[in-house]
Design an enzyme around this catalytic site. Structure first.
Site, PDB file in Angstrom:
ATOM      1  N   LYS A  49       0.821  -1.278  -0.171  1.00 16.86           N
ATOM      2  CA  LYS A  49       0.037   0.213  -0.087  1.00 16.86           C
ATOM      3  C   LYS A  49       0.850   1.353   0.175  1.00 16.86           C
ATOM      4  O   LYS A  49       0.599   2.517  -0.440  1.00 16.86           O
ATOM      5  CB  LYS A  49      -1.090  -0.090   1.246  1.00 16.86           C
ATOM      6  CG  LYS A  49      -1.963  -1.138   1.180  1.00 16.86           C
ATOM      7  CD  LYS A  49      -2.341  -1.675  -0.132  1.00 16.86           C
ATOM      8  CE  LYS A  49      -3.385  -2.602  -0.056  1.00 16.86           C
ATOM      9  NZ  LYS A  49      -2.666  -3.966   0.435  1.00 16.86           N
ATOM     10  N   TYR A 263     -11.730 -15.389   2.839  1.00 17.96           N
ATOM     11  CA  TYR A 263     -10.936 -14.172   3.083  1.00 17.96           C
ATOM     12  C   TYR A 263     -10.413 -14.271   4.739  1.00 17.96           C
ATOM     13  O   TYR A 263     -11.197 -14.417   5.545  1.00 17.96           O
ATOM     14  CB  TYR A 263     -11.475 -12.966   2.972  1.00 17.96           C
ATOM     15  CG  TYR A 263     -10.647 -11.756   3.198  1.00 17.96           C
ATOM     16  CD1 TYR A 263      -9.660 -11.337   2.353  1.00 17.96           C
ATOM     17  CD2 TYR A 263     -10.586 -11.031   4.304  1.00 17.96           C
ATOM     18  CE1 TYR A 263      -8.752 -10.324   2.830  1.00 17.96           C
ATOM     19  CE2 TYR A 263      -9.804  -9.986   4.751  1.00 17.96           C
ATOM     20  CZ  TYR A 263      -8.918  -9.670   3.932  1.00 17.96           C
ATOM     21  OH  TYR A 263      -7.955  -8.709   4.262  1.00 17.96           O
ATOM     22  N   TYR A 289      -2.487 -12.687   3.215  1.00 21.58           N
ATOM     23  CA  TYR A 289      -2.256 -12.503   1.970  1.00 21.58           C
ATOM     24  C   TYR A 289      -0.951 -13.305   1.177  1.00 21.58           C
ATOM     25  O   TYR A 289      -0.889 -14.225   0.547  1.00 21.58           O
ATOM     26  CB  TYR A 289      -1.731 -11.028   1.494  1.00 21.58           C
ATOM     27  CG  TYR A 289      -2.852  -9.918   1.661  1.00 21.58           C
ATOM     28  CD1 TYR A 289      -4.049  -9.799   0.670  1.00 21.58           C
ATOM     29  CD2 TYR A 289      -3.422  -9.579   3.076  1.00 21.58           C
ATOM     30  CE1 TYR A 289      -4.947  -9.021   0.931  1.00 21.58           C
ATOM     31  CE2 TYR A 289      -4.619  -8.528   3.078  1.00 21.58           C
ATOM     32  CZ  TYR A 289      -5.339  -8.385   2.123  1.00 21.58           C
ATOM     33  OH  TYR A 289      -6.466  -7.593   2.073  1.00 21.58           O
TER      34      TYR A 289
HETATM   35  C1  LIG Z   1      -3.591  -5.310   0.128  1.00 24.50           C
HETATM   36  C2  LIG Z   1      -2.646  -6.451   0.438  1.00 24.50           C
HETATM   37  C3  LIG Z   1      -2.380  -7.347  -0.798  1.00 24.50           C
HETATM   38  C4  LIG Z   1      -3.359  -7.217  -1.843  1.00 24.50           C
HETATM   39  O1  LIG Z   1      -3.119  -6.367  -2.879  1.00 24.50           O
HETATM   40  P1  LIG Z   1      -4.128  -5.822  -3.716  1.00 24.50           P
HETATM   41  O2  LIG Z   1      -3.554  -4.636  -4.359  1.00 24.50           O
HETATM   42  O3  LIG Z   1      -5.377  -5.278  -2.541  1.00 24.50           O
HETATM   43  O4  LIG Z   1      -4.730  -6.976  -4.702  1.00 24.50           O
HETATM   44  C5  LIG Z   1      -1.501  -8.198  -0.778  1.00 24.50           C
HETATM   45  N1  LIG Z   1      -0.592  -8.416   0.471  1.00 24.50           N
HETATM   46  C6  LIG Z   1      -0.934  -7.541   1.546  1.00 24.50           C
HETATM   47  C7  LIG Z   1       0.308  -7.830   2.748  1.00 24.50           C
HETATM   48  C8  LIG Z   1      -1.608  -6.660   1.601  1.00 24.50           C
HETATM   49  O5  LIG Z   1      -1.935  -5.674   2.622  1.00 24.50           O
END
Ligand SMILES: *Cc1c(COP(=O)(O)O)cnc(C)c1O
Length: 330
Positions: A49, A263, A289
Site C-alpha cells: 500500500k 478471506y 495475503y
Molecule cells: C492489500 C494487500 C495485498 C493485496 O493487494 P491488492 O492490491 O489489494 O490486490 C497483498 N498483500 C498484502 C500484505 C496486503 O496488505
C-alpha cells in the site's frame, strides 16, 4: 505510457531488493525462486500500500484535503499504512472497518489493530460485513464537511487507477533491476485482492512490452469474478497512465485454489508457507495475503507447473504485522 506526469510523494528512498531464495528453492527442488521485497517499503512496517499511497496522498494534497478516509477489514494493512501516510503529511485519518468475519473486531486485538491505536487514529467506525463501504465512507465525509473539514476518500486497498499507478511504477522498477542483474524471469507470482497490485503490474509489464506472465493468487474471490475485476481495472489503469489499452483478456490469470474457507481464514497451506519462509529464509509472510500466495507457489512447484530451471519472482507485498494477531495459529 508516462507515469511521471502525476504528482507523487516519496515514501521509500531506494528500490526494494530482489533476493534469490536459495534455501527455499533447494528445499522445494523446483524452479529458482526470487523475491521482490516490497515488505521493505517505507511508512510503518512497509508493504504494497505504500507504493499506492505515494500517488493517492499526492492527489489528496493537491486537492487541499485535511483528512483522509479509507476502509478495510478489521486487521487491514492498508488502513495501517494510510494512517501512517496521513501522519507523515500532517493530515487527519478516519478508518471504516468491515467485519467480514462476524464479531471479528476486537478493539484490544494485537497486530494492525494495536497499531491503529498506537499511531493515534482520529476515529474508527466498524460496520457489518457486506456493507456498502463507499456509501459508509461518504457518510463520514459528509459529516466532516459539515464541520468545515476537507475529506478525501481512498477506496479499499487504495485500488483505483491512481493507486495502481504505484504498481505500474513497481513493474518498471523490477524490469530495471532484472536488466542490472542480467536475470530473465519466467513468471511473477503476486497476491490478488482488491486488485491494484495485480493490475498495476500487468499494466506496467504490458506497457513496457515485457512478456512475463503474472500469476495472481486470489485471497478472497472466485477465479472468474476476480479475473474480470482485474481485467477491467487493468484497462482503467492503462488508460490513466497512457499505456496501450489493447490488453489481451487471456493475460489475466487468477488461481483461486488457495483461499480456503474464506478471506483471512487460515489454511494448512498458509501455515506451512509462513513457517517455511521463516525457517528457510528468515522472512516473515502474513496469514491473510502472502502466506496464501506462497502456499499457491509451493503447490504449483509440487505439481510441476514450472520447469526445473525457470526463474520465478514472488512479489512480497508485506503484511507481517498481522501475524501478531494470529499467534495461536502457529
Ligand atoms: C492489500 C494487500 C495485498 C493485496 O493487494 P491488492 O492490491 O489489494 O490486490 C497483498 N498483500 C498484502 C500484505 C496486503 O496488505
Amino acid at each position: 505510457m508516462n507515469i511521471n506526469q502525476f504528482p507523487k510523494r516519496n515514501y521509500t528512498d531506494h528500490q526494494t531488493p530482489i533476493e534469490y531464495l536459495e534455501r527455499l528453492s533447494k528445499h522445494l527442488g523446483g524452479p529458482n525462486i526470487y523475491m521482490k521485497r516490497d515488505d521493505l517499503l517505507g511508512l510503518t512496517a512497509g508493504g504494497n500500500k505504500t507504493r499506492k499511497l505515494e500517488y493517492l496522498m499526492a492527489d489528496a494534497l493537491q486537492q487541499g484535503a485535511d483528512t483522509v478516509i479509507t476502509c478495510g477489514a478489521v486487521q487491514s494493512n492498508h488502513c495501517r499504512l494510510t494512517l501512517s501516510a496521513a501522519i507523515k503529511e500532517g493530515l487527519k485519518c478516519v478508518l471504516v472497518l468491515e467485519e467480514r468475519v462476524p464479531n471479528s473486531y476486537n478493539p484490544e486485538a494485537s497486530g494492525n489493530n494495536f497499531l491503529y491505536k498506537l499511531l493515534g487514529v482520529d476515529d474508527i467506525i466498524v460496520v457489518p460485513g457486506g456493507s456498502d463501504m463507499q456509501g459508509e465512507m461518504e457518510k463520514v465525509a459528509d459529516s466532516l464537511r459539515q464541520k468545515g473539514n476537507k475529506p478525501y476518500i481512498i477506496p479499499g486497498g487504495g485500488s483505483n487507477e491512481i493507486g495502481s499507478t504505484g504498481y505500474v511504477s513497481c513493474a518498471l522498477e523490477i524490469l530495471e533491476q532484472l536488466e542490472e542483474m542480467n536475470l530473465s524471469i519466467d513468471y511473477m507470482v503476486a497476491a490478488s485482492g482488491s486488485g491494484g497490485t495485480h493490475s498495476g503490474l500487468l499494466t506496467g509489464l504490458h506497457g513496457a512490452n515485457a512478456n512475463i506472465p503474472v500469476l495472481g493468487i486470489s485471497v478472497n474471490k472466485k477465479k472468474q469474478e476476480q479475473e474480470q475485476k482485474i481485467y477491467n481495472h487493468t484497462l482503467k489503469t492503462a488508460k490513466h497512465v497512457g499505456a496501450n489499452v489493447d490488453f489481451p483478456r487471456e493475460k489475466v490469470i487468477v488461481l483461486d485454489d488457495y483461499v480456503g474457507p474464506g478471506y483471512s481464514l487460515e489454511t494448512e497451506g498458509m501455515r506451512e508457507a509462513v513457517q517455511l519462509a521463516a525457517r528457510k529464509e528468515g522472512i516473515l509472510l502474513d496469514p491473510v495475503y502472502t502466506g496464501k500466495t506462497m502456499a499457491g507457489l509451493i503447490d504449483l512447484v509440487r505439481k510441476d507447473y514450472f520447469e526445473k530451471n525457470d526463474n520465478v519472482l514472488f512479489v512480497h507485498t508485506g503484511g507481517a504485522p498481522a501475524l501478531y494477531a494470529y499467534t495461536d495459529s502457529f
